[in-house]
Design a protein around this motif. Structure first.
Motif, mmCIF file in Angstrom:
data_model
loop_
_atom_site.group_PDB
_atom_site.id
_atom_site.type_symbol
_atom_site.label_atom_id
_atom_site.label_comp_id
_atom_site.label_asym_id
_atom_site.label_seq_id
_atom_site.Cartn_x
_atom_site.Cartn_y
_atom_site.Cartn_z
ATOM 1 N N THR A 107 44.961 63.080 51.711
ATOM 2 C CA THR A 107 46.404 62.864 51.601
ATOM 3 C C THR A 107 46.707 61.640 50.742
ATOM 4 O O THR A 107 47.560 61.689 49.838
ATOM 5 C CB THR A 107 47.019 62.705 53.000
ATOM 6 N N ARG A 108 46.019 60.547 50.995
ATOM 7 C CA ARG A 108 46.229 59.333 50.185
ATOM 8 C C ARG A 108 45.885 59.593 48.722
ATOM 9 O O ARG A 108 46.588 59.135 47.805
ATOM 10 C CB ARG A 108 45.382 58.190 50.739
ATOM 11 N N TYR B 263 45.922 62.452 46.968
ATOM 12 C CA TYR B 263 46.853 63.319 46.235
ATOM 13 C C TYR B 263 48.178 62.610 45.966
ATOM 14 O O TYR B 263 48.714 62.682 44.849
ATOM 15 C CB TYR B 263 47.091 64.617 47.007
ATOM 16 N N TYR B 264 48.704 61.913 46.957
ATOM 17 C CA TYR B 264 49.921 61.133 46.704
ATOM 18 C C TYR B 264 49.691 60.144 45.558
ATOM 19 O O TYR B 264 50.514 60.018 44.639
ATOM 20 C CB TYR B 264 50.328 60.345 47.946
ATOM 21 N N TRP C 256 49.935 60.906 41.628
ATOM 22 C CA TRP C 256 51.191 61.063 40.905
ATOM 23 C C TRP C 256 51.700 59.745 40.340
ATOM 24 O O TRP C 256 52.490 59.750 39.381
ATOM 25 C CB TRP C 256 52.236 61.696 41.824
ATOM 26 N N ALA D 181 57.315 60.518 44.773
ATOM 27 C CA ALA D 181 56.346 61.417 45.402
ATOM 28 C C ALA D 181 56.240 61.145 46.898
ATOM 29 O O ALA D 181 55.911 62.041 47.683
ATOM 30 C CB ALA D 181 54.981 61.272 44.742
ATOM 31 N N TYR D 182 56.530 59.910 47.304
ATOM 32 C CA TYR D 182 56.403 59.496 48.703
ATOM 33 C C TYR D 182 57.708 59.664 49.492
ATOM 34 O O TYR D 182 57.753 59.309 50.674
ATOM 35 C CB TYR D 182 55.974 58.037 48.773
ATOM 36 N N THR E 247 57.850 66.086 51.984
ATOM 37 C CA THR E 247 58.089 65.014 51.022
ATOM 38 C C THR E 247 58.164 65.623 49.631
ATOM 39 O O THR E 247 57.552 66.645 49.353
ATOM 40 C CB THR E 247 56.982 63.952 51.076
ATOM 41 N N CYS F 183 55.484 66.543 42.991
ATOM 42 C CA CYS F 183 54.612 66.372 44.155
ATOM 43 C C CYS F 183 55.371 66.799 45.409
ATOM 44 O O CYS F 183 56.452 66.266 45.693
ATOM 45 C CB CYS F 183 54.168 64.914 44.279
#
Length: 347
Positions: free
Chosen positions: A251-252, A254-255, A258, A263-264, A306, A318
């Motif tokens: 998860t970290r 892929y975020y 971007w 994205a967050y 998100t 994203c």
């Protein structure tokens, strides 16, 4: 791997669903797809619409080049970027079947396509067997509309779980949306599979802690979580991602790929309403055969996403959808979902 071919039962399913969308003989209907679309979906749409007496035309576009980060389950097709003549052609149709890979749900072109009263039915990039099992219905649509009304009238959503989730959403001025996948009115948008009550919170509305527990779902990865991932959210934005397992690392990663703040950001929040949708269905299909849309809609899940949020003026490619089990959702203190079970008139 399941075989993708035309089946008479699937033509009948498409006719049934398009009938709910009020497709009439003589209507002009467009089937939108791209080079990487699932061909059987566009073919089934054409056969069903033709059988219903609609005047059908196809728009098939090249799938755009990948920017470097794989896109999955975004609800944001990029095939129409800069193609104003195509947008004008689609907006002139009365009914549009969206068979693009990612769909027009969050695409910036969607308002222009709907501006003249067209109705869009987005067919998720699924094997038809999944669509067969989770079809729209009038009964679920009525309950979804009730849930949307509850969201619109509420001032605050509060979400908790035994795993540690404690999230508050300010709903002041927010418009609730409820859809079981029926696009029957001018300018309406449906998607299949469906069955959701959601809203797009305005800027700075979402705060608290979100604990994705074992068995919750990361639909961008089409993966059940096997270890907890904790998202700390401040004024709509994920500020910290905690967890020691592979799920947190993925998860970290892929975020971070971007390299952009939006994205967050929170996209939409709500809950699932579809009794035919199954939480456990993801294990039954190869990743190629499913887009995971069914799991967004299984009854009683808390769905938080998100990414793009048109109400807050944020657009990003994203997108994460997290259907969560065993959560309790309250609107102004009224419990609408208790530990993953729909309550009252929503049940």
């Amino acid at each position: 791997m399941l075989v993708e071919r035309i089946e008479a039962k699937w033509i009948a399913d498409f006719v049934e669903v398009f009938g709910l969308c009020q497709v009439k003989p003589g209507e002009v209907a467009a089937v939108l797809s791209e080079s990487q679309s699932r061909p059987v979906l566009a073919e089934l749409a054409e056969l069903a619409l033709t059988q219903m007496g609609a005047k059908v035309f196809h728009v098939r576009l090249p799938t755009p080049r990948v920017s470097g980060v794989p896109l999955r389950s975004t609800g944001t097709s990029l095939t129409l970027e800069g193609l104003d003549p195509v947008i004008q052609a689609l907006s002139s149709a009365q009914f549009i079947v969206d068979c693009t890979v990612e769909g027009l749900l969050h695409s910036v072109e969607r308002p222009a396509i709907l501006s003249k009263g067209a109705r869009i039915m987005m067919i998720s990039n699924e094997h038809p067997e999944i669509l067969e099992r989770v079809k729209p219905s009038v009964a679920v649509q009525q309950k979804c509309e009730l849930g949307a009304k509850l969201i619109t009238e509420a001032k605050q959503m509060h979400v908790t779980s035994a795993a540690g989730t404690d999230l508050t959403v300010d709903l002041t001025g927010v418009q609730g949306r409820g859809s079981a996948g029926i696009a029957d009115k001018p300018g309406s948008f449906g998607f299949w599979p469906a069955g959701l009550c959601i809203c797009y919170p305005s800027n700075g509305s979402v705060n608290g802690t979100l604990v994705l527990d074992r068995g919750d779902v990361n639909l961008t990865f089409k993966r059940y979580l096997e270890s907890a991932v904790t998202l700390h959210i401040e004024n709509d934005f994920v500020t910290r991602i905690e967890g020691d397992g592979l799920d947190a690392e993925l998860t970290r990663s892929y975020y971070g790929a971007w390299n952009e703040r939006d994205a967050y950001a929170i996209s939409h929040v709500g809950w699932g309403m579809a009794p035919a949708a199954r939480w456990d269905s993801l294990v039954m299909y190869d990743k190629r055969d499913t887009n995971g849309t069914e799991l967004r809609a299984f009854a009683g899940n808390f769905l938080i996403s998100t990414g793009a949020n048109p109400a807050a003026g944020r657009f990003t490619d994203c997108h994460f959808d997290y259907p969560m089990r065993n959560c309790t959702i309250s609107l102004d203190g009224q419990v609408v979902v208790r530990e993953g079970v729909l309550q009252g008139n929503l049940a």
